[in-house]
Design a protein around this motif. Structure first.
Motif, PDB file in Angstrom:
ATOM      1  N   GLU A  65      44.524  56.213  14.420  1.00 30.57           N
ATOM      2  CA  GLU A  65      45.610  56.080  15.383  1.00 30.57           C
ATOM      3  C   GLU A  65      45.216  56.668  16.730  1.00 30.57           C
ATOM      4  O   GLU A  65      44.382  57.586  16.801  1.00 30.57           O
ATOM      5  CB  GLU A  65      46.879  56.801  14.904  1.00 30.57           C
ATOM      6  N   SER A  66      45.851  56.158  17.766  1.00 29.50           N
ATOM      7  CA  SER A  66      45.665  56.700  19.113  1.00 29.50           C
ATOM      8  C   SER A  66      46.911  56.367  19.934  1.00 29.50           C
ATOM      9  O   SER A  66      47.748  55.567  19.509  1.00 29.50           O
ATOM     10  CB  SER A  66      44.411  56.134  19.778  1.00 29.50           C
ATOM     11  N   GLY A  67      47.009  56.991  21.092  1.00 29.84           N
ATOM     12  CA  GLY A  67      48.103  56.673  22.006  1.00 29.84           C
ATOM     13  C   GLY A  67      49.228  57.679  22.039  1.00 29.84           C
ATOM     14  O   GLY A  67      50.155  57.557  22.844  1.00 29.84           O
ATOM     15  N   GLY A  68      49.181  58.664  21.154  1.00 36.07           N
ATOM     16  CA  GLY A  68      50.222  59.675  21.175  1.00 36.07           C
ATOM     17  C   GLY A  68      50.119  60.555  22.409  1.00 36.07           C
ATOM     18  O   GLY A  68      49.143  60.497  23.157  1.00 36.07           O
ATOM     19  N   GLY A  69      51.151  61.361  22.620  1.00 39.26           N
ATOM     20  CA  GLY A  69      51.135  62.258  23.769  1.00 39.26           C
ATOM     21  C   GLY A  69      52.514  62.802  24.048  1.00 39.26           C
ATOM     22  O   GLY A  69      53.415  62.743  23.202  1.00 39.26           O
ATOM     23  N   TRP A  70      52.646  63.307  25.251  1.00 38.96           N
ATOM     24  CA  TRP A  70      53.909  63.920  25.685  1.00 38.96           C
ATOM     25  C   TRP A  70      54.600  62.973  26.645  1.00 38.96           C
ATOM     26  O   TRP A  70      53.971  62.384  27.536  1.00 38.96           O
ATOM     27  CB  TRP A  70      53.593  65.252  26.359  1.00 38.96           C
ATOM     28  N   VAL A  71      55.926  62.855  26.493  1.00 38.07           N
ATOM     29  CA  VAL A  71      56.694  61.977  27.362  1.00 38.07           C
ATOM     30  C   VAL A  71      58.094  62.535  27.508  1.00 38.07           C
ATOM     31  O   VAL A  71      58.582  63.233  26.610  1.00 38.07           O
ATOM     32  CB  VAL A  71      56.728  60.535  26.797  1.00 38.07           C
ATOM     33  N   GLN A  72      58.723  62.263  28.621  1.00 36.12           N
ATOM     34  CA  GLN A  72      60.095  62.709  28.827  1.00 36.12           C
ATOM     35  C   GLN A  72      61.086  61.758  28.162  1.00 36.12           C
ATOM     36  O   GLN A  72      60.765  60.598  27.885  1.00 36.12           O
ATOM     37  CB  GLN A  72      60.403  62.799  30.323  1.00 36.12           C
ATOM     38  N   THR A  73      62.279  62.263  27.906  1.00 33.65           N
ATOM     39  CA  THR A  73      63.337  61.439  27.327  1.00 33.65           C
ATOM     40  C   THR A  73      63.537  60.174  28.164  1.00 33.65           C
ATOM     41  O   THR A  73      63.596  60.231  29.381  1.00 33.65           O
ATOM     42  CB  THR A  73      64.649  62.233  27.276  1.00 33.65           C
ATOM     43  N   GLY A  74      63.628  59.055  27.459  1.00 30.69           N
ATOM     44  CA  GLY A  74      63.789  57.771  28.128  1.00 30.69           C
ATOM     45  C   GLY A  74      62.484  57.074  28.427  1.00 30.69           C
ATOM     46  O   GLY A  74      62.483  55.898  28.835  1.00 30.69           O
ATOM     47  N   GLY A  75      61.380  57.763  28.218  1.00 32.73           N
ATOM     48  CA  GLY A  75      60.077  57.197  28.507  1.00 32.73           C
ATOM     49  C   GLY A  75      59.576  56.279  27.404  1.00 32.73           C
ATOM     50  O   GLY A  75      60.267  56.024  26.400  1.00 32.73           O
TER      51      GLY A  75
END
Length: 128
Positions: A6-16
């Motif tokens: 798997e790849s593509g995970g990370g940190w994002v803000q609500t609504g992103g």
């Protein structure tokens, strides 16, 4: 033995939004039912979405329906999960899984026991 990465995970803000990918090595990807699961801290792993080998059948959990879309590219041996309108409760480690064998149900397998191969997971964190 199939290897799933798997790849593509990370940190994002609500609504992103985020797109997760899962590439399969070895095996015959185009013949597998594929699925996404997730596990939040202190909780059991739960079903997110599944897709049949030709993408004719898809199914997703009520908690992500309308926000997450599962898809696959068989020539590229890759599974995707497009996540939109992300919420803090979507924070989890996301795993892709492959089922090697016939599935007779009208909807895809949603129990982790129905899958044979698993990736190592990718972390998704959604902040307020």
């Amino acid at each position: 033995q199939v290897q799933l990465v798997e790849s593509g995970g990370g940190w994002v803000q609500t609504g992103g939004s985020l797109r997760l990918s899962c590439e399969a090595f070895r095996g015959t990807f185009s013949t597998y039912y594929m699925g996404w699961f997730r596990q939040a801290p202190g909780k059991e792993r739960e079903f997110v979405a599944t897709i049949s080998w030709r993408a004719g059948v898809t199914n997703s959990a009520d908690s992500v329906a309308g926000r997450f879309t599962i898809s696959r590219d068989n020539p590229r041996n890759t599974l995707y999960l497009d996540m939109t309108s992300l919420k803090p409760e979507d924070t989890a480690v996301y795993y892709c899984a492959a089922r090697d064998g016939f599935w007779s149900g009208s909807s895809g397998p949603s129990n982790e026991k129905d899958y044979h191969y698993w990736g190592q997971g990718t972390q998704v964190t959604v902040s307020l």
